[in-house]
Design a protein around this motif. Structure first.
Motif, PDB file in Angstrom:
ATOM      1  N   PRO A  43       0.797  -1.232   0.000  1.00 29.03           N
ATOM      2  CA  PRO A  43       0.000   0.000   0.000  1.00 29.03           C
ATOM      3  C   PRO A  43       0.830   1.283   0.000  1.00 29.03           C
ATOM      4  O   PRO A  43       1.822   1.397   0.718  1.00 29.03           O
ATOM      5  N   TYR A  44       0.357   2.234  -0.797  1.00 27.58           N
ATOM      6  CA  TYR A  44       1.056   3.516  -0.924  1.00 27.58           C
ATOM      7  C   TYR A  44       0.046   4.666  -0.902  1.00 27.58           C
ATOM      8  O   TYR A  44      -1.163   4.469  -1.026  1.00 27.58           O
ATOM      9  N   GLU A  45       0.582   5.870  -0.740  1.00 28.61           N
ATOM     10  CA  GLU A  45      -0.231   7.080  -0.738  1.00 28.61           C
ATOM     11  C   GLU A  45      -0.287   7.656  -2.148  1.00 28.61           C
ATOM     12  O   GLU A  45       0.684   7.577  -2.899  1.00 28.61           O
ATOM     13  N   ARG A  46      -1.413   8.269  -2.494  1.00 28.30           N
ATOM     14  CA  ARG A  46      -1.584   8.746  -3.856  1.00 28.30           C
ATOM     15  C   ARG A  46      -1.180  10.201  -4.102  1.00 28.30           C
ATOM     16  O   ARG A  46      -0.814  10.531  -5.244  1.00 28.30           O
ATOM     17  N   PRO A  47      -1.224  11.129  -3.123  1.00 31.18           N
ATOM     18  CA  PRO A  47      -0.842  12.511  -3.439  1.00 31.18           C
ATOM     19  C   PRO A  47       0.515  12.667  -4.129  1.00 31.18           C
ATOM     20  O   PRO A  47       0.623  13.470  -5.065  1.00 31.18           O
ATOM     21  N   PRO A  48       1.555  11.916  -3.744  1.00 34.05           N
ATOM     22  CA  PRO A  48       2.841  12.099  -4.443  1.00 34.05           C
ATOM     23  C   PRO A  48       2.787  11.778  -5.935  1.00 34.05           C
ATOM     24  O   PRO A  48       3.647  12.236  -6.695  1.00 34.05           O
ATOM     25  N   LEU A  49       1.790  11.003  -6.347  1.00 37.37           N
ATOM     26  CA  LEU A  49       1.731  10.593  -7.745  1.00 37.37           C
ATOM     27  C   LEU A  49       1.507  11.769  -8.677  1.00 37.37           C
ATOM     28  O   LEU A  49       1.897  11.724  -9.854  1.00 37.37           O
ATOM     29  N   SER A  50       0.864  12.823  -8.190  1.00 38.66           N
ATOM     30  CA  SER A  50       0.668  14.018  -9.016  1.00 38.66           C
ATOM     31  C   SER A  50       1.449  15.207  -8.481  1.00 38.66           C
ATOM     32  O   SER A  50       1.377  16.292  -9.053  1.00 38.66           O
ATOM     33  N   LYS A  51       2.186  14.992  -7.394  1.00 37.74           N
ATOM     34  CA  LYS A  51       2.944  16.086  -6.773  1.00 37.74           C
ATOM     35  C   LYS A  51       4.437  15.759  -6.784  1.00 37.74           C
ATOM     36  O   LYS A  51       5.065  15.773  -7.836  1.00 37.74           O
ATOM     37  N   GLY A  52       5.006  15.493  -5.633  1.00 39.92           N
ATOM     38  CA  GLY A  52       6.445  15.382  -5.496  1.00 39.92           C
ATOM     39  C   GLY A  52       7.084  14.285  -6.318  1.00 39.92           C
ATOM     40  O   GLY A  52       8.127  14.492  -6.939  1.00 39.92           O
TER      41      GLY A  52
ATOM     42  N   ILE B 203     -22.064  12.357   1.307  1.00 38.15           N
ATOM     43  CA  ILE B 203     -21.003  12.830   0.437  1.00 38.15           C
ATOM     44  C   ILE B 203     -19.944  11.736   0.314  1.00 38.15           C
ATOM     45  O   ILE B 203     -19.758  10.922   1.224  1.00 38.15           O
ATOM     46  N   ARG B 204     -19.281  11.746  -0.824  1.00 38.03           N
ATOM     47  CA  ARG B 204     -18.179  10.814  -1.062  1.00 38.03           C
ATOM     48  C   ARG B 204     -16.938  11.645  -1.328  1.00 38.03           C
ATOM     49  O   ARG B 204     -16.928  12.495  -2.212  1.00 38.03           O
ATOM     50  N   VAL B 205     -15.896  11.429  -0.555  1.00 40.28           N
ATOM     51  CA  VAL B 205     -14.707  12.270  -0.601  1.00 40.28           C
ATOM     52  C   VAL B 205     -13.525  11.450  -1.096  1.00 40.28           C
ATOM     53  O   VAL B 205     -13.247  10.367  -0.569  1.00 40.28           O
ATOM     54  N   GLU B 206     -12.809  11.988  -2.085  1.00 40.08           N
ATOM     55  CA  GLU B 206     -11.722  11.234  -2.721  1.00 40.08           C
ATOM     56  C   GLU B 206     -10.341  11.724  -2.311  1.00 40.08           C
ATOM     57  O   GLU B 206      -9.380  11.504  -3.039  1.00 40.08           O
ATOM     58  N   HIS B 207     -10.225  12.386  -1.181  1.00 43.64           N
ATOM     59  CA  HIS B 207      -8.957  13.007  -0.839  1.00 43.64           C
ATOM     60  C   HIS B 207      -8.191  12.233   0.235  1.00 43.64           C
ATOM     61  O   HIS B 207      -8.749  11.441   0.987  1.00 43.64           O
ATOM     62  N   TRP B 208      -6.909  12.532   0.297  1.00 42.08           N
ATOM     63  CA  TRP B 208      -5.942  11.864   1.170  1.00 42.08           C
ATOM     64  C   TRP B 208      -6.402  11.820   2.621  1.00 42.08           C
ATOM     65  O   TRP B 208      -6.315  10.776   3.280  1.00 42.08           O
ATOM     66  N   ALA B 209      -6.860  12.948   3.158  1.00 41.23           N
ATOM     67  CA  ALA B 209      -7.216  13.002   4.578  1.00 41.23           C
ATOM     68  C   ALA B 209      -8.373  12.063   4.897  1.00 41.23           C
ATOM     69  O   ALA B 209      -8.455  11.520   6.004  1.00 41.23           O
ATOM     70  N   ASN B 210      -9.269  11.877   3.955  1.00 36.90           N
ATOM     71  CA  ASN B 210     -10.386  10.960   4.180  1.00 36.90           C
ATOM     72  C   ASN B 210      -9.882   9.529   4.337  1.00 36.90           C
ATOM     73  O   ASN B 210     -10.296   8.803   5.255  1.00 36.90           O
ATOM     74  N   ALA B 211      -8.979   9.106   3.474  1.00 37.32           N
ATOM     75  CA  ALA B 211      -8.407   7.761   3.600  1.00 37.32           C
ATOM     76  C   ALA B 211      -7.612   7.625   4.889  1.00 37.32           C
ATOM     77  O   ALA B 211      -7.685   6.603   5.583  1.00 37.32           O
TER      78      ALA B 211
END
Length: 423
Positions: free
Chosen positions: A43-52, A305-313
């Motif tokens: 398992p990995y985090e997704r924000p870095p995939l479009s950022k760093g 509501i359905r939230v697709e962001h990092w903090a929700n996960a």
């Protein structure tokens, strides 16, 4: 040792799944924990995939929630590269793609979302990309490097968060970028038109070209290579690669086939859960991008509501784990996300899409891109976005959660302490 005979299964290989497994062990669960993911990476985090990571600033190893050894140390059994093909609720088991079955006492569905696909001719060309998985980001990083070196051109369909973050990364490599967006401004469905021009100007200053009010109708290629992208207004844009960044859809196929209740599409779809993240089956839970959660505050009050962001996960995975253990773990977080584009950093808290708010109040200097914007409805703060202003997210979330009427003038006045408003 009362839990030693029980088996908790987690379906999903993202942040919510990993944090749920971590929490089960941290809370003292001694039974089997089995995590099943359809990717071969742990398992990995997704924000870095479009950022760093995409921008070349971060290494691949930094995207993972835990290193590989952690799962063995915590006795979390990994079934990676395995697809769950069926859920047998009566038999309390899931069937895997290799034909085997795994029995569960409690099951967590953290299946996430998948990118929406362009439905136009030419999508089968090698230069057409999506960005959702680590493999996608690795490929796109190589593409952007090559485009920057050769003065190549990428067309991005969609000016949402992913589209804009990829545009920023592409420009850091030196690639030419055109963004095609159906709305009149970027991020229209999230922040509305009032602040969209801010992002248009930001990216234009860095050489990004926008084509608003249009949709892609065809990706033109020859010998399997992308040559251009056509839009429904008759324009043709040069392109060596195309990125589809037109949103994501919750992965509900497994739940739907098993007869679990789903949320209405008007509310974002997903698996319907209660405040404890239980589905319509008391032994099955859902968390992360795929879960549709009842909300009590702000513009979302009284709906799902359905939230697709990092903090929700990050937060829903642990909440689901505690619910699976029988603890009182109601989940009612204010949605939060962050974005980095060039020298602009922001945090957004709340939920206020167009049609839910009356006005936008700005505190600070929007021209200098150092401000806080508040979306108000009925005199109450529905959402807030701090741009290059820090340590205020908690105050914004307090205002959203409280539902208190606020003094508009005080909200706009940088000299008025934000922490005292609405109390």
């Amino acid at each position: 040792m009362v839990d030693a005979h029980r088996t908790f299964v987690i379906v999903g290989g993202g942040l919510a799944a990993a944090k749920a497994a971590e929490t089960l062990r941290a809370e003292g669960f001694t039974g089997r924990v089995i995590l099943i993911g359809d990717e071969r990476d742990h398992p990995y985090e997704r924000p870095p995939l479009s950022k760093g990571f995409l921008a070349g600033k971060d290494e691949r190893a930094g995207v993972f929630v835990h290193d590989a050894a952690w799962y063995a140390q915590q006795e979390v059994e990994l079934h990676l590269g395995q697809t769950v093909t069926a859920l047998d609720r009566e038999g309390h088991s899931v069937r895997l793609g290799d034909g085997s079955s795994v029995r569960y006492d409690k099951l967590l569905l953290a299946t996430g979302a998948e990118p929406r696909r362009l439905d136009v001719p030419g999508t089968g060309l090698a230069g057409v990309h999506h960005l959702r998985r680590l493999a996608h980001a690795e490929r796109l990083r190589q593409v952007l490097t090559s485009l920057g070196r050769d003065n190549g051109h990428i067309v991005i369909a969609g000016a949402g968060w992913i589209g804009l973050e990829v545009a920023a990364a592409a420009r850091t490599y030196g690639a030419e970028v055109t963004v095609v967006e159906a709305e009149a401004t970027p991020l229209h469905r999230v922040i509305g038109p009032e602040l969209g021009q801010l992002f248009t100007d930001l990216h234009a200053e860095h050489g990004v070209r926008f084509h608003f009010g249009a949709r892609l109708t065809e990706i033109v290629g020859q010998d399997g290579v992308v040559l251009s992208a056509r839009t429904d207004d008759g324009e043709e844009h040069p392109a060596h690669d195309v990125l589809a960044a037109i949103g994501a859809a919750p992965r509900v196929g497994l739940a739907e086939a098993a007869g679990l209740a789903l949320a209405d599409r008007a509310e974002g779809g997903g698996i319907a859960v209660d405040a404890a993240l239980r589905t319509s089956d008391p032994d099955v839970y859902a968390a992360g991008d795929v879960a549709s959660v009842p909300c009590r505050w702000g513009a979302a009050g009284g709906r799902r509501i359905r939230v697709e962001h990092w903090a929700n996960a990050l937060n829903a995975g642990p909440a689901a784990a505690r619910s699976m253990l029988g603890q009182d773990a109601a989940y009612d977080r204010v949605p939060y996300f962050f974005s980095d584009q060039y020298d602009l950093g922001l945090e957004y808290s709340g939920w206020a899409p167009p049609g839910t708010y009356d006005e936008v109040v700005v505190r600070g200097d929007a021209g200098k891109r150092e401000f806080i914007a508040f979306w108000l409805g009925g005199g109450k703060v529905l959402a807030g976005m701090n741009v290059n202003v820090w340590d205020v997210a908690e105050d914004i979330q307090r205002l959203v959660r409280s539902g208190a009427a606020v003094d508009r003038d005080a909200l706009a006045d940088p000299s008025a302490p934000l922490g005292g408003i609405g109390r």
